[in-house]
Design an enzyme around this catalytic site. Structure first.
Site, PDB file in Angstrom:
ATOM      1  N   LYS A 179      49.350  49.879   8.075  1.00  0.00           N
ATOM      2  CA  LYS A 179      50.073  48.835   8.811  1.00  0.00           C
ATOM      3  C   LYS A 179      49.146  47.901   9.587  1.00  0.00           C
ATOM      4  CE  LYS A 179      52.729  51.795  11.022  1.00  0.00           C
ATOM      5  NZ  LYS A 179      52.411  53.041  10.272  1.00  0.00           N
ATOM      6  N   GLU A 223      53.383  47.142  -0.202  1.00  0.00           N
ATOM      7  CA  GLU A 223      54.716  47.759  -0.247  1.00  0.00           C
ATOM      8  C   GLU A 223      54.799  49.007   0.629  1.00  0.00           C
ATOM      9  OE1 GLU A 223      57.661  46.640  -2.045  1.00  0.00           O
ATOM     10  OE2 GLU A 223      58.378  48.104  -0.611  1.00  0.00           O
ATOM     11  N   GLY A 283      56.177  68.297  11.780  1.00  0.00           N
ATOM     12  CA  GLY A 283      55.153  67.368  11.314  1.00  0.00           C
ATOM     13  C   GLY A 283      55.601  65.924  11.286  1.00  0.00           C
ATOM     14  N   GLU A 290      53.654  63.122  16.146  1.00  0.00           N
ATOM     15  CA  GLU A 290      52.306  63.524  16.504  1.00  0.00           C
ATOM     16  C   GLU A 290      52.306  64.207  17.870  1.00  0.00           C
ATOM     17  OE1 GLU A 290      49.330  61.081  15.295  1.00  0.00           O
ATOM     18  OE2 GLU A 290      50.569  60.124  13.782  1.00  0.00           O
ATOM     19  N   ASP A 349      55.651  52.018  16.649  1.00  0.00           N
ATOM     20  CA  ASP A 349      55.581  52.074  15.192  1.00  0.00           C
ATOM     21  C   ASP A 349      56.623  51.139  14.572  1.00  0.00           C
ATOM     22  OD1 ASP A 349      54.849  53.489  12.546  1.00  0.00           O
ATOM     23  OD2 ASP A 349      57.011  53.832  12.690  1.00  0.00           O
ATOM     24  N   LYS A 360      56.255  47.561  12.302  1.00  0.00           N
ATOM     25  CA  LYS A 360      56.937  47.250  11.047  1.00  0.00           C
ATOM     26  C   LYS A 360      57.748  45.960  11.162  1.00  0.00           C
ATOM     27  CE  LYS A 360      56.688  52.018   9.622  1.00  0.00           C
ATOM     28  NZ  LYS A 360      57.224  53.369   9.905  1.00  0.00           N
ATOM     29  N   GLY A 403      56.023  60.462   3.638  1.00  0.00           N
ATOM     30  CA  GLY A 403      55.834  61.540   2.667  1.00  0.00           C
ATOM     31  C   GLY A 403      54.663  61.206   1.765  1.00  0.00           C
TER      32      GLY A 403
END
Lengths: 346, 346
Positions: free
Chosen positions: A128, A152, A209, A212, A223, A227, A324
């Site tokens: 990012k 993407e 997981g 963090e 975050d 985006k 993932g």
């Protein structure tokens, strides 16, 4: 059959995910697209750096990391190049940038992308930093060098949110987008609706997981704001900075807030939104109470989603994984195939 | 700037929707895609048939229909050609087929598509008949004549379900699709959940223009089965017939069934599904009780949705309009732009 040589920067989850796909889908890619990809080099801070002009088998790289935790025992023509040396000196045609994300400086990824484009190499990335901080400059550099810069994977991992909004729905005239773009916070909110406290839900997200050790980036909305900045650039052609995103996180939401919404037939979601109005673009990340009839209200757990509001179609919503290993590896594949497509048409 | 000449077969909702888009988005299409479209002919059973080699303004056609209910007072070089004559004799490069749908015979649309492709014209259509009944033959005919056969509008109107499943997600390896592909039945089921009886919900759907006077095609699942047949062909490359779709409608669902599901935290939806297993494709339309966590469970009213189950990404869901004048007109535009894209690359 067209083959492309790849240099991988970083060999963590994303590039291992890509390597797994290239290992497992080799025959399919050849048959369906007439294409193959050969990894000629890897440069990773903790796992070592190797280069072999005629390429490695994806399986041997994966097995080495599985076995040794690093690439030191893989036979290679050249060892120890840092990322910039691999990018500059290798015979790769495409650089797959997956070093760590820094939303403050964008480094070292920005330097990697710049060097790759300047050396005439295509770039695909799920990072990012470079896209949020200097997409316009890098896209222009790509244009000048007749190379492609695929991004993407920066939003919703392999779920094709950028391709859909930027290409497929472009002709429908985008007015607004709203998204659940951070899986960690959505996971926490979903659990809070089941009666779990914010603290316990966060601890569980860390255990799974998703979050963090320092969860600030997720729970305070940084975050998601990153985006939003990326989508502002890619879907609305507007370069905005992180500071221009009005941002509120979820850390002050209480179980009582959640229950009150539930009783009113509504649901709290951390929504990133971009809306064009009177020639201005408003960018915002904040918890919003959505009616259950809203297409984003039903999106639960770590899943991501985005609603495009268009003139021609009204609302179109895309729901899918937002993170993932294989999922983000797949985003890289989507960009690699776009490069192949564009090359086939020249 | 590239211009394409269009012959419109039928001038009901779909082609009027397209004409409205071409009227309103002329400047945008020129600027964003370097393309323009000129309607040179219209052949419609009830509104008349006109042809003008250098084209009509979209606005004059729409105004005439608005004013007179037909095209008789529009100045034209040629009048009275039937659909096949217009297709054969006009200078159009693309035929936009939007005559009425017949899922039994596919006619007269199949003849229109065949003639158009044989005369070297591209075809775009929202007509389910030809695609459900003989897609393979028509696609082969298109290939032989180096022309394109665009069918985006046959499923979920302008919501790009076919483009997403067939092109974007192809590399993710499709395993299964499940969809709410009939808006009328979803509207009825949504209302029944609010306590309205099947009969009253159906009457309301008819009043709103969602359901026809004879609702059999919708409520017994024939419309959804037709779309399953189309998706079988387009997403799984399997030609199946309507009879191969196991089909159950919603007409036997009672308020009690709906309430029982609700109490169990579930929701009845009429689901069309296609699944590959052991080399076989199972096609099915039937009411299914979905848990509320399923991405299709939250899709309410006349909205449509499709969930693609893929190897690389798991579930990806697309939600959007499934019908509507501008929405289906937009599907035609999507196909027209794909033709333009493909032509630009030759």
């Amino acid at each position: 059959m067209k083959n492309y040589r790849l240099a991988l920067i970083g060999f963590g989850n994303v590039n291992q995910g890509l390597a797994e796909i290239l290992r497992d889908q080799k025959d399919f890619l050849a048959e369906a697209y007439g294409v193959s990809f050969t990894i000629v080099g890897v440069s990773a801070l903790s796992k070592g750096s190797i280069y072999q002009p005629d390429g490695f088998r994806a399986s041997e790289l994966l097995e080495a990391v599985q076995r040794d935790g690093n690439l030191e025992r893989v036979a290679a023509a050249q060892r120890g190049w840092d990322a910039l040396a691999l990018i500059t000196n290798s015979n790769a045609e495409i650089v797959v940038e997956a070093s760590y994300t820094d939303l403050q400086t964008g480094q070292p990824a920005i330097s990697h992308v710049r060097r790759a484009l300047e050396s005439g190499k295509h770039v695909v990335t799920a990072n990012k930093g470079p896209v949020a901080l200097c997409y316009a400059e890098l896209a222009e550099l790509a244009r000048q060098n007749s190379r492609l810069f695929g991004v993407e994977g920066t939003v919703m991992s392999g779920t094709p949110a950028i391709l859909l909004g930027r290409e497929v729905l472009k002709s429908a005239r985008l007015r607004k987008v709203e998204g659940i773009l951070n899986g960690t916070t959505n996971y926490i909110l979903t659990n809070m609706e089941l009666g779990v406290s914010y603290e316990d839900a966060l601890a569980e997200a860390q255990k799974q997981g998703y979050a963090e050790a320092d969860p600030t980036g997720d729970v305070e909305g940084f975050d998601a704001a990153g985006k939003a900045v990326i989508l502002s650039q890619l879907l609305f052609d507007r370069a905005i900075g992180m500071v221009e995103v009005e941002r509120t996180g979820i850390s002050r939401l209480t179980l009582e807030d959640i229950q009150q919404a539930k009783q009113a037939g509504e649901r709290w979601k951390l929504i990133a939104s971009l809306e064009e109005k009177d020639g201005k673009l408003r960018a915002r990340v904040s918890p919003i109470r959505l009616p259950l009839s809203h297409p984003l209200a039903g999106v639960s757990g770590a899943t991501n989603a985005i609603t495009y509001e268009t003139q021609a179609l009204g609302r179109v919503t895309l729901i899918g994984p937002g993170a993932g290993r294989q999922q983000t590896g797949f985003a890289m594949l989507t960009d690699l195939l776009s490069i192949h497509n564009a090359q086939s048409m020249r």
